[in-house]
Write an enzyme that holds these catalytic residues in place. Structure first.
Site: not given
Ligand code: THU
Length: 148
Positions: A50, A52, A61, A63, A99
């Site tokens: 991920n 941000e 995300c 995935e 995702c």
């Molecule tokens: N996140 C993912 O990368 N994949 C998921 O399926 C769930 C959430 C990330 C998004 C964000 O950067 C952090 O986890 C908290 O939600």
């Protein structure tokens, strides 16, 4: 003629790659690092984490980031197995709703019930699912009347 045997990873190996990817996440706002490893039908692997952003809603995300790499390396239609690991405690990290929808796109292109191996951040728990379980009655490219 015999086709060469494809060497596929074990679930543990794929999870280990997802865990390595999570260590490269950029998640300074949530502090929730997620890693994803995707294996193709031919045993090729890509990873993602991920990422941000100060503009929170622009976060990506793990995935989705790995699926983009998969499209570039072998094509979404060759996605066979996905490992996801996230967080830091014993809670298993399953893909978020968005995702799941992105994984469904690949699953319908490849006509496979893509396997999703989900692990906890502390390494204590792993469970296997398929996209069909995680998003039943989904809407995907197969619902559209144009070829994908
Ligand atoms: N996140 C993912 O990368 N994949 C998921 O399926 C769930 C959430 C990330 C998004 C964000 O950067 C952090 O986890 C908290 O939600």
């Amino acid at each position: 003629m015999l086709l060469p045997k494809v060497e596929l990873m074990t679930d543990e190996e794929l999870i280990a790659l997802a865990r390595e990817a999570a260590a490269k996440a950029y998640a300074p706002y949530s502090n929730f690092c997620v890693g994803c490893a995707i294996e193709s039908v031919e045993g090729e692997v890509v990873t993602g984490a991920n990422m941000e952003n100060a503009c929170y809603r622009l976060g990506l995300c793990a995935e989705q980031s790995a699926l983009t790499a998969a499209q570039h390396k072998f094509g979404l239609d060759k996605v066979a197995r996905i490992a996801v690991v996230g967080g830091s405690d014993a809670t298993i990290c399953t893909p978020c709703g968005g995702c799941r929808q992105a994984i469904l796109e690949a699953a319908q292109l490849s006509a496979r019930d893509v396997e999703i191996i989900c692990g906890s951040g502390d390494g204590s728990a792993v469970e296997g699912h398929t996209i069909g379980e995680l998003i039943p009655f989904g809407f995907g490219p197969a619902n559209l009347s144009r070829p994908a």
